[in-house]
Structures are given as C-alpha cells and as structure tokens.
Write an enzyme that holds these catalytic residues in place. Structure first.
Site, PDB file in Angstrom:
ATOM      1  N   GLY A  55       0.796  -1.222   0.000  1.00 57.06           N
ATOM      2  CA  GLY A  55       0.000   0.000   0.000  1.00 57.06           C
ATOM      3  C   GLY A  55       0.827   1.269   0.000  1.00 57.06           C
ATOM      4  O   GLY A  55       0.278   2.362   0.012  1.00 57.06           O
ATOM      5  N   HIS A  56       2.151   1.173  -0.042  1.00 66.14           N
ATOM      6  CA  HIS A  56       3.023   2.356   0.100  1.00 66.14           C
ATOM      7  C   HIS A  56       4.149   2.328  -0.914  1.00 66.14           C
ATOM      8  O   HIS A  56       5.300   2.115  -0.545  1.00 66.14           O
ATOM      9  CB  HIS A  56       3.612   2.380   1.502  1.00 66.14           C
ATOM     10  CG  HIS A  56       4.135   3.711   1.932  1.00 66.14           C
ATOM     11  ND1 HIS A  56       5.426   4.132   1.711  1.00 66.14           N
ATOM     12  CD2 HIS A  56       3.533   4.722   2.594  1.00 66.14           C
ATOM     13  CE1 HIS A  56       5.599   5.331   2.237  1.00 66.14           C
ATOM     14  NE2 HIS A  56       4.471   5.703   2.777  1.00 66.14           N
ATOM     15  N   PHE A  57       4.066   2.530  -2.029  1.00 71.27           N
ATOM     16  CA  PHE A  57       2.927   2.747  -2.912  1.00 71.27           C
ATOM     17  C   PHE A  57       3.055   1.716  -4.016  1.00 71.27           C
ATOM     18  O   PHE A  57       4.151   1.569  -4.553  1.00 71.27           O
ATOM     19  CB  PHE A  57       2.950   4.161  -3.472  1.00 71.27           C
ATOM     20  CG  PHE A  57       2.933   5.221  -2.394  1.00 71.27           C
ATOM     21  CD1 PHE A  57       1.734   5.582  -1.794  1.00 71.27           C
ATOM     22  CD2 PHE A  57       4.095   5.828  -1.959  1.00 71.27           C
ATOM     23  CE1 PHE A  57       1.700   6.569  -0.816  1.00 71.27           C
ATOM     24  CE2 PHE A  57       4.066   6.804  -0.971  1.00 71.27           C
ATOM     25  CZ  PHE A  57       2.873   7.176  -0.398  1.00 71.27           C
TER      26      PHE A  57
END
Length: 151
Positions: A55-57
């Site tokens: 999720g990052h990224f």
C-alpha cells in the site's frame, strides 16, 4: 592499562533470540560493530516483498520513514539488551522517545539501509541514541530515539 575496545556482530538468529519482534515487524537483519552499549549499526535489506509496499505505494514503492525509525529503535534495543544481560535471553524492550526526526531521501526496494546509532545518554536500563539511516553512505533519515528495558 585500558582494555581494548570490543566490537561485536550479531546475525538474524541472535536478533531473534534477543528481541521479541517477529515478521512482519522485525525490521533489521543484523547488527554490526556493536561497541558495548555505546554504538552499533543495524542492517536492513529492503526488498520489494516487504508487506508495507502493498500500500506504500504499489506503483512506486517507497519504504515508509516510520519503519526506518522503528529499525533504529530495534537496533538500539539489541545494543541495550546485549550490553545489560550479556546473554541472548529475550527481554521486553520498549520504544521510549523520538525527537528531531527528519526524512531526507526516499528508500526503494534493493537498497540496504544502515542504522548508525550512537548513545547520547543512559540511566539504568534506559538509553538515548542519535540515529542516522544511511543508504550508500548518504543520510536518508535521522532521529534521536530512546529505548527502555522492562522485566
């Protein structure tokens, strides 16, 4: 006559015996150049398989700065625990403080982060360190962190 300065290196097996942290929150692979409770260098090999990159990224993976700060704290914990106990028996270690935190450059998959920690203060089983996270010799993050052993 002063005794010679002793440097110690610990691998992942010793870290696992020393810290209570486990995947996905064990954020150092080894600690080198440990000088009693005064200094040491934590090593983190950053890979694209890190859970944080989901999720990052996803399109442009950047290693989260807060995880680098936790890596500094874990390095401080190893330095502190090994200096007090002299054994590899796990004890709880808590992240006590964080001050003067700065993120300077992004860290990407494939980078090796070195967490350079130098003690700035000590009281019983509490330590304060200045930490610099470096990639290829360049500072990518820095902070003052504190750690405390608990029974």
């Amino acid at each position: 006559m002063e005794s010679p300065i002793r440097f110690e290196n610990v691998d992942i097996n010793t870290i696992l015996k020393t810290l209570p942290h486990r995947f996905p929150f064990l954020l150092i692979d080894r600690v080198i150049n440990i000088r009693e409770d005064y200094s040491g260098i934590g090593i983190k090999n950053v890979t694209v398989n890190e859970p944080a990159f989901q999720g990052h990224f996803p399109e442009r993976p950047v290693y989260p700065g807060v995880l680098m700060i936790e890596g500094m704290a874990q390095t401080a914990g190893v330095i502190g625990i090994l200096s007090v106990t002299g054994t590899e028996k796990p004890r709880a270690v808590y992240f006590l403080t964080i001050d003067k935190c700065k993120f300077r450059k992004p860290v990407m998959p494939g980078d090796t982060v070195e967490y350079h920690l130098t003690r700035t203060g000590r009281r019983k089983t509490m330590w304060w360190f200045h930490g610099e996270a470096k990639v290829d010799g360049q500072i990518v993050a820095e902070a003052d962190v504190g750690a405390m052993l608990a029974d």
